[in-house]
Write a protein that holds these residues in place. Structure first.
Motif, PDB file in Angstrom:
ATOM      1  N   ALA A  89       1.142  -0.370  -9.165  1.00 49.90           N
ATOM      2  CA  ALA A  89      -0.125   0.065  -8.570  1.00 49.90           C
ATOM      3  C   ALA A  89       0.088   0.987  -7.365  1.00 49.90           C
ATOM      4  O   ALA A  89      -0.487   2.083  -7.318  1.00 49.90           O
ATOM      5  CB  ALA A  89      -0.974  -1.151  -8.185  1.00 49.90           C
ATOM      6  N   GLN A  97      -0.992   4.955  -6.761  1.00 54.95           N
ATOM      7  CA  GLN A  97      -1.859   5.279  -5.624  1.00 54.95           C
ATOM      8  C   GLN A  97      -1.196   6.247  -4.643  1.00 54.95           C
ATOM      9  O   GLN A  97      -1.839   7.169  -4.140  1.00 54.95           O
ATOM     10  CB  GLN A  97      -2.260   3.982  -4.920  1.00 54.95           C
ATOM     11  CG  GLN A  97      -3.137   3.076  -5.778  1.00 54.95           C
ATOM     12  CD  GLN A  97      -3.163   1.639  -5.299  1.00 54.95           C
ATOM     13  OE1 GLN A  97      -2.685   1.332  -4.199  1.00 54.95           O
ATOM     14  NE2 GLN A  97      -3.704   0.738  -6.103  1.00 54.95           N
ATOM     15  N   SER A 128      -6.476   5.992  -2.110  1.00 55.44           N
ATOM     16  CA  SER A 128      -6.581   4.569  -1.794  1.00 55.44           C
ATOM     17  C   SER A 128      -7.512   3.907  -2.806  1.00 55.44           C
ATOM     18  O   SER A 128      -8.415   4.563  -3.346  1.00 55.44           O
ATOM     19  CB  SER A 128      -7.132   4.363  -0.384  1.00 55.44           C
ATOM     20  OG  SER A 128      -6.298   4.958   0.584  1.00 55.44           O
ATOM     21  N   PRO A 129      -7.323   2.607  -3.088  1.00 57.33           N
ATOM     22  CA  PRO A 129      -8.279   1.905  -3.949  1.00 57.33           C
ATOM     23  C   PRO A 129      -9.691   2.036  -3.392  1.00 57.33           C
ATOM     24  O   PRO A 129      -9.892   2.087  -2.170  1.00 57.33           O
ATOM     25  CB  PRO A 129      -7.791   0.451  -3.909  1.00 57.33           C
ATOM     26  CG  PRO A 129      -6.336   0.555  -3.586  1.00 57.33           C
ATOM     27  CD  PRO A 129      -6.199   1.741  -2.681  1.00 57.33           C
ATOM     28  N   THR A 177     -12.091   0.072  -2.930  1.00 57.10           N
ATOM     29  CA  THR A 177     -12.587  -0.972  -2.027  1.00 57.10           C
ATOM     30  C   THR A 177     -11.881  -0.969  -0.680  1.00 57.10           C
ATOM     31  O   THR A 177     -12.323  -1.640   0.256  1.00 57.10           O
ATOM     32  CB  THR A 177     -12.412  -2.356  -2.671  1.00 57.10           C
ATOM     33  OG1 THR A 177     -11.031  -2.533  -3.030  1.00 57.10           O
ATOM     34  CG2 THR A 177     -13.273  -2.483  -3.913  1.00 57.10           C
ATOM     35  N   GLN A 207      -5.659   2.558  -9.913  1.00 54.73           N
ATOM     36  CA  GLN A 207      -6.217   3.077  -8.671  1.00 54.73           C
ATOM     37  C   GLN A 207      -7.458   2.304  -8.220  1.00 54.73           C
ATOM     38  O   GLN A 207      -7.988   2.546  -7.144  1.00 54.73           O
ATOM     39  CB  GLN A 207      -6.609   4.552  -8.849  1.00 54.73           C
ATOM     40  CG  GLN A 207      -5.483   5.446  -9.299  1.00 54.73           C
ATOM     41  CD  GLN A 207      -5.954   6.838  -9.649  1.00 54.73           C
ATOM     42  OE1 GLN A 207      -6.922   7.335  -9.086  1.00 54.73           O
ATOM     43  NE2 GLN A 207      -5.287   7.493 -10.584  1.00 54.73           N
ATOM     44  N   SER A 208      -7.916   1.368  -9.039  1.00 55.83           N
ATOM     45  CA  SER A 208      -9.187   0.698  -8.766  1.00 55.83           C
ATOM     46  C   SER A 208      -9.017  -0.415  -7.738  1.00 55.83           C
ATOM     47  O   SER A 208      -7.908  -0.801  -7.356  1.00 55.83           O
ATOM     48  CB  SER A 208      -9.750   0.117 -10.070  1.00 55.83           C
ATOM     49  OG  SER A 208      -8.950  -0.978 -10.503  1.00 55.83           O
ATOM     50  N   GLY A 209     -10.146  -0.968  -7.325  1.00 62.09           N
ATOM     51  CA  GLY A 209     -10.135  -2.038  -6.345  1.00 62.09           C
ATOM     52  C   GLY A 209      -9.496  -3.317  -6.834  1.00 62.09           C
ATOM     53  O   GLY A 209      -9.119  -4.175  -6.020  1.00 62.09           O
ATOM     54  N   ASP A 210      -9.358  -3.489  -8.137  1.00 60.38           N
ATOM     55  CA  ASP A 210      -8.665  -4.667  -8.659  1.00 60.38           C
ATOM     56  C   ASP A 210      -7.219  -4.711  -8.188  1.00 60.38           C
ATOM     57  O   ASP A 210      -6.627  -5.789  -8.110  1.00 60.38           O
ATOM     58  CB  ASP A 210      -8.695  -4.669 -10.192  1.00 60.38           C
ATOM     59  CG  ASP A 210     -10.079  -4.952 -10.736  1.00 60.38           C
ATOM     60  OD1 ASP A 210     -10.811  -5.742 -10.102  1.00 60.38           O
ATOM     61  OD2 ASP A 210     -10.444  -4.382 -11.778  1.00 60.38           O
ATOM     62  N   PHE A 211      -6.657  -3.551  -7.900  1.00 58.42           N
ATOM     63  CA  PHE A 211      -5.248  -3.459  -7.528  1.00 58.42           C
ATOM     64  C   PHE A 211      -5.112  -3.017  -6.062  1.00 58.42           C
ATOM     65  O   PHE A 211      -4.382  -2.092  -5.744  1.00 58.42           O
ATOM     66  CB  PHE A 211      -4.527  -2.486  -8.460  1.00 58.42           C
ATOM     67  CG  PHE A 211      -4.576  -2.909  -9.908  1.00 58.42           C
ATOM     68  CD1 PHE A 211      -3.640  -3.807 -10.409  1.00 58.42           C
ATOM     69  CD2 PHE A 211      -5.561  -2.442 -10.752  1.00 58.42           C
ATOM     70  CE1 PHE A 211      -3.685  -4.211 -11.734  1.00 58.42           C
ATOM     71  CE2 PHE A 211      -5.615  -2.843 -12.075  1.00 58.42           C
ATOM     72  CZ  PHE A 211      -4.675  -3.740 -12.572  1.00 58.42           C
ATOM     73  N   ASP A 212      -5.823  -3.727  -5.195  1.00 57.78           N
ATOM     74  CA  ASP A 212      -5.819  -3.381  -3.770  1.00 57.78           C
ATOM     75  C   ASP A 212      -4.799  -4.198  -2.973  1.00 57.78           C
ATOM     76  O   ASP A 212      -4.803  -4.156  -1.740  1.00 57.78           O
ATOM     77  CB  ASP A 212      -7.212  -3.572  -3.178  1.00 57.78           C
ATOM     78  CG  ASP A 212      -7.647  -5.041  -3.187  1.00 57.78           C
ATOM     79  OD1 ASP A 212      -6.966  -5.872  -3.814  1.00 57.78           O
ATOM     80  OD2 ASP A 212      -8.683  -5.353  -2.572  1.00 57.78           O
TER      81      ASP A 212
END
Length: 494
Positions: free
Chosen positions: A91, A95, A101-102, A104, A324-329
């Motif tokens: 992830a 990024q 950045s994610p 979120t 890149q989504s918020g799931d992988f923050d």
């Protein structure tokens, strides 16, 4: 010779034999093919610290390949390296190369990315060393404690133990209470369900406890009943016993469904039930699970989100885009943790105290620590506050570098012991017990954090599993640890 469990010696799983070709092939896949695909599928790097993510992915992928090649069902260690590989390796690799950045956690990766990778590396290395220290102690190889043989009697072939009856009926009542209150939004989407839950239980702490009591007791019951029903010889259950099993399964499916359940919880339930029916009983099946888990997190996990939201038109399928989504923050939150500690210093264990005393209402503890994810979101002025706080963040914000190192060592030592028990048990039966079926996969949620969010489910699960495991063991005969070990587990460093 027939054992007390109705399983002949010939039917017992043979000791696992490692496969070098499978390990080498897995190493090529996890260390070269997958990271190479990510590098080729992303543009010229924007953030120059991206090689740190590549190094994490390669080194962790190498250890993951070792586990696949070895073939021992070390479910907790597999889950830890699975999370580290995807969330803290691949992830951030995407990024940082994309310079995004994610969604979120905006405005991350400015100055402390190298230090963030050091936190990941220190915690992961300490986890590995802790496991190796338990595997090989001074004075010779470690061997599991072997108790004196006990008299084994033939277990009955009918009847559910009374404690399981009590747990089953109690869990049905708790789940029914939850289902009745969320019925209007039950099979809609996650947003609608969350809105309905908030309407019924406005207090988030109450909502978390209700959810835990609705899910974990019924899950433990279903796993325990499945283990009892699939034992050898097959039991002769009455109509009432079959009805209890069916009712708990239906209640579990209704409560934890792919339409609006948290994917971590749904994944835990699915893999726990798979373990109960023998998915991890052999090295071959375990290897398939280990490889399939990577595919699941990279492909199925993001796609599954399309079924949980009202607006599915914006969902993406590409693994690179999904990373890149918020799931992988998780890595972004480690970066935010370092920023927080740089400005305010560590909390000196205050966040951990909030986790331990999660059950204390805020009415009696007005300055009770916030969830670490919420604390970091507030610190960064984020609108969305339901963020993760991976275990590395939790350790660092509580005690800095020392806490990360010592915490990783203790975690690795503990995980090795639990995995040794799972491996030993799977050499004598087709399932790793009630807790062994559930806990390893719940660790994806525990590792992603935050711990305060995960504690209600964890405590309820541990209490119910302890209660059920005792009843299941008494019905199935002697506990494997009470029998002479067929072969020492962990007789060499691995």
């Amino acid at each position: 010779m027939e054992s007390a469990r109705g399983t002949t010696d010939a039917e017992r799983p043979a000791p696992v034999v490692g496969s070098f070709p499978l390990g080498a092939l897995s190493a090529l896949l996890f260390c070269f093919a997958v990271p190479g695909y990510v590098v080729l599928a992303t543009p010229d790097p924007v953030n120059r610290a991206w090689p740190g993510a590549l190094l994490v992915a390669v080194l962790v992928g190498l250890r993951y390949a070792w586990i696949v090649g070895r073939g021992e069902q070390r479910l907790i260690e597999m889950t830890v390296w699975l999370f580290t590989y995807v969330f803290l390796g691949l992830a951030p690799l995407v990024q940082l190369r994309e310079g995004i950045s994610p969604g979120t956690t905006p405005r991350t990766f400015a100055t402390l990315v190298p230090e963030s990778f050091l936190v990941v590396g220190l915690g992961s290395l300490a986890f590995l060393v802790g496991g190796l220290l338990r595997a090989v102690r001074p004075g010779g190889p470690w061997r599991p404690r072997v108790r004196r043989p006990v008299a084994v009697v033939e277990p009955p072939t009918t009847g559910i133990p009374r404690p399981i009856w009590l747990l089953g009926l109690g869990s049905l009542l708790l789940t029914a209470y939850y289902l009745v209150n969320v019925a209007p939004a039950l099979f809609t989407d996650a947003t609608t369900l969350n809105r309905q839950s908030f309407t019924v239980w406005p207090n988030t702490a109450t909502q978390g406890i209700v959810n835990a009591l609705a899910i974990m007791p019924i899950l433990v019951t279903v796993v325990a009943l499945t283990l009892l029903r699939l034992r050898r010889p097959r039991p002769e259950w009455t109509l009432a016993e079959k009805a209890l099993h069916l009712a708990t399964v239906l209640a579990l499916v209704a409560t934890v469904n792919p339409l609006n359940s948290a994917r971590y919880v749904f994944g835990t339930v699915a893999l726990a039930l798979a373990g109960a029916v023998g998915l991890y009983a052999t090295a071959r099946r375990f290897r398939l699970v280990a490889v399939g888990a990577i595919v699941g997190l990279l492909v199925i996990f993001p796609v599954a989100d399309a079924f949980r939201t009202a607006n599915t038109g914006e969902q993406v399928v590409s693994p690179v885009t999904a990373l890149q989504s918020g799931d992988f923050d998780a890595f972004a939150q480690i970066d935010n943790t370092l920023l927080y500690v740089q400005e305010y210093g560590t909390t000196q264990g205050r966040q951990a105290l909030g986790v331990v005393l999660f059950w204390v209402p805020r009415a009696y503890w007005p300055d009770k620590p916030d969830d670490t994810g919420v604390l970091l979101a507030t610190f960064r002025d984020y609108d969305f506050q339901n963020l993760s706080a991976p275990l590395w963040s939790e350790l660092f914000i509580n005690g800095g570098w020392l806490a990360v190192g010592l915490g990783g060592l203790v975690f690795g030592w503990w995980a090795r012991g639990r995995d040794d028990g799972i491996v030993t048990r799977l050499r004598r039966s087709r399932a790793p017990g009630v807790l062994g079926c559930i806990l390893p996969f719940y660790f994806v949620f525990l590792l992603r954090g935050s711990l305060l969010q995960a504690m209600a489910n964890l405590v309820v699960m541990l209490a119910c599993a302890w209660f059920a495991d005792r009843a299941v063991r008494s019905r199935l005969g002697a506990e494997p640890d009470d029998l002479p070990a067929a072969e020492p587990v962990g007789s060499q460093a691995s």
